[in-house]
Design an enzyme around this catalytic site. Structure first.
Site, PDB file in Angstrom:
ATOM      1  N   GLY A  33      40.070  35.730  10.729  1.00  0.00           N
ATOM      2  CA  GLY A  33      40.575  36.887   9.992  1.00  0.00           C
ATOM      3  C   GLY A  33      41.570  37.688  10.812  1.00  0.00           C
ATOM      4  CG  LEU A  35      44.202  36.264   7.785  1.00  0.00           C
ATOM      5  CD1 LEU A  35      44.365  35.646   6.389  1.00  0.00           C
ATOM      6  CD2 LEU A  35      43.760  35.197   8.781  1.00  0.00           C
ATOM      7  CG  HIS A  39      46.031  33.793  11.099  1.00  0.00           C
ATOM      8  ND1 HIS A  39      46.055  35.075  11.598  1.00  0.00           N
ATOM      9  CD2 HIS A  39      45.117  33.124  11.832  1.00  0.00           C
ATOM     10  CE1 HIS A  39      45.179  35.176  12.576  1.00  0.00           C
ATOM     11  NE2 HIS A  39      44.600  34.015  12.748  1.00  0.00           N
ATOM     12  CD  GLN A  63      35.475  31.390  18.466  1.00  0.00           C
ATOM     13  OE1 GLN A  63      35.132  30.689  17.523  1.00  0.00           O
ATOM     14  NE2 GLN A  63      36.745  31.550  18.794  1.00  0.00           N
ATOM     15  N   GLY A 149      46.839  26.560  15.356  1.00  0.00           N
ATOM     16  CA  GLY A 149      48.075  27.001  16.007  1.00  0.00           C
ATOM     17  C   GLY A 149      48.185  26.490  17.441  1.00  0.00           C
ATOM     18  CE  LYS A 151      47.966  33.599  19.911  1.00  0.00           C
ATOM     19  NZ  LYS A 151      46.925  33.977  20.890  1.00  0.00           N
ATOM     20  CG  ASP A 152      44.298  29.929  20.241  1.00  0.00           C
ATOM     21  OD1 ASP A 152      43.853  30.640  21.142  1.00  0.00           O
ATOM     22  OD2 ASP A 152      44.675  30.379  19.140  1.00  0.00           O
ATOM     23  CG  MET A 186      53.179  37.003  15.612  1.00  0.00           C
ATOM     24  SD  MET A 186      53.346  37.224  13.861  1.00  0.00           S
ATOM     25  CE  MET A 186      55.047  37.771  13.812  1.00  0.00           C
ATOM     26  CB  SER A 188      43.776  38.868  15.611  1.00  0.00           C
ATOM     27  OG  SER A 188      44.052  37.858  14.674  1.00  0.00           O
TER      28      SER A 188
HETATM   29  O1  PAF Z   1      41.391  30.043  16.531  1.00  0.00           O
HETATM   30  C1  PAF Z   1      40.481  30.704  15.966  1.00  0.00           C
HETATM   31  O2  PAF Z   1      40.731  31.678  15.248  1.00  0.00           O
HETATM   32  C2  PAF Z   1      39.031  30.309  16.180  1.00  0.00           C
HETATM   33  O3  PAF Z   1      38.817  29.882  17.479  1.00  0.00           O
HETATM   34  C3  PAF Z   1      38.536  29.259  15.154  1.00  0.00           C
HETATM   35  C4  PAF Z   1      39.276  27.941  15.297  1.00  0.00           C
HETATM   36  C5  PAF Z   1      38.697  29.799  13.750  1.00  0.00           C
HETATM   37  C6  PAF Z   1      37.039  28.984  15.388  1.00  0.00           C
HETATM   38  O4  PAF Z   1      36.271  30.130  15.243  1.00  0.00           O
END
Ligand code: PAF
Length: 285
Positions: A33, A35, A39, A63, A149, A151-152, A186, A188
């Site tokens: 979320g 967003l 996203h 996480q 993405g 970015k990660d 970008m 969150s």
């Molecule tokens: O990248 C994210 O927003 C989160 O790590 C994901 C992939 C939704 C898992 O919670």
């Protein structure tokens, strides 16, 4: 409103089953979320490649480490629903934590090796939480394609590996980093930044650009590049380096010399906000 918003796994499975009966291909865009345009670019790509686009919105507690920002992570569901609606997504699952973790969880998905460096080295248990929830989401939605993405970048590589190792019949689609006009990637978490912090955060992308320039100019020893970038970032009083690293682009192990496609990745605290960004350095370019 055309988009369907559901809160339970059962409702999700019913909606997906109906779409499948109509012969539609299914995309999943997993999110937490809050967003932003990054996203939305995933949703747009999903719309291009699949008939039916589902978005999950779930701030996954497993996480986050004990000293991380789970409680203050932005939750903007109404706005998120409007954004998904305007991108013409078909379904949102916005479950409670109890829906996803109804009892104590005893089954965890761990991806070895790729999770030892970068964020895996400074965020203990983070990727176990990510992989476990993404595996759950894959089993709930059973999509044809899932969108993440760049970015990660480590998350993307880890999820690709998990999907392959566990035989999930799902194409993992990586999508480019979306940046603000001044270069800030970008995220969150950008909304945590004060005006001054926002200005100093620009050093993150500037450092990556310097890295690219040094590499293009013939600097191929990782440590030489990292030293230069550290110096640049340390000039910003509000910035604290978590890591700067150069790793194999797919396997995520550290490289002494950039002799193959590599990822220059960094995580920097600006005040209390931890931001990440990365760039690919490819000897063939
Ligand atoms: O990248 C994210 O927003 C989160 O790590 C994901 C992939 C939704 C898992 O919670």
């Amino acid at each position: 409103m055309n988009i369907k918003v559901v809160n339970t796994i059962n409702q999700t499975r019913n909606e997906i089953a109906t779409a499948r009966q109509q012969g539609k291909s299914i995309a999943l865009v997993p999110t937490m979320g809050a967003l932003h345009d990054g996203h939305l670019s995933l949703i747009q790509q999903a719309k291009k490649l699949c008939d039916y686009v589902a978005v999950s919105i779930f701030v996954n507690p497993t996480q986050f480490g004990p000293n991380e920002d789970l409680d203050k992570y932005p939750r903007t569901l109404d706005n998120d629903i409007n954004l998904c609606e305007s991108e013409r997504a078909d379904l949102i699952l916005a479950p409670s934590s109890k829906e996803i973790y109804p009892t104590a969880n005893f089954t965890w998905v761990n991806v070895d090796k790729l999770t030892k460096t970068l964020c895996g080295s400074t965020r203990d248990g983070h990727f176990q939480g990510v992989c476990t929830v993404v595996a759950k989401l894959f089993n709930i939605f059973m999509p044809d394609k899932a969108f993440f993405g760049q970015k990660d970048a480590q998350q993307l590589a880890v999820i690709r590996q998990m999907a392959s190792d566990l035989n999930f019949p799902i194409d993992i689609i990586g999508c480019p980093i979306i940046r603000e006009p001044d270069g800030l990637a970008m995220s969150s978490r950008n909304r945590y930044l004060s005006g001054e912090q926002r200005t100093q955060a620009l050093v993150i992308n500037k450092a990556l650009q310097l890295g690219q320039k040094l590499f293009a100019g013939g600097m191929i020893k990782s440590q030489d590049i990292i030293n230069k970038l550290s110096k640049m970032i340390q000039q910003q009083p509000l910035a604290k380096i978590d890591y700067i690293s150069i790793v194999d682009k797919d396997l995520m192990h550290e490289l002494d010399t950039i002799d193959r496609p590599a990822l220059l990745a960094l995580a920097v605290y600006i005040g209390n906000t931890r931001l990440i960004d990365n760039i690919v350095l490819d000897p063939k370019d």
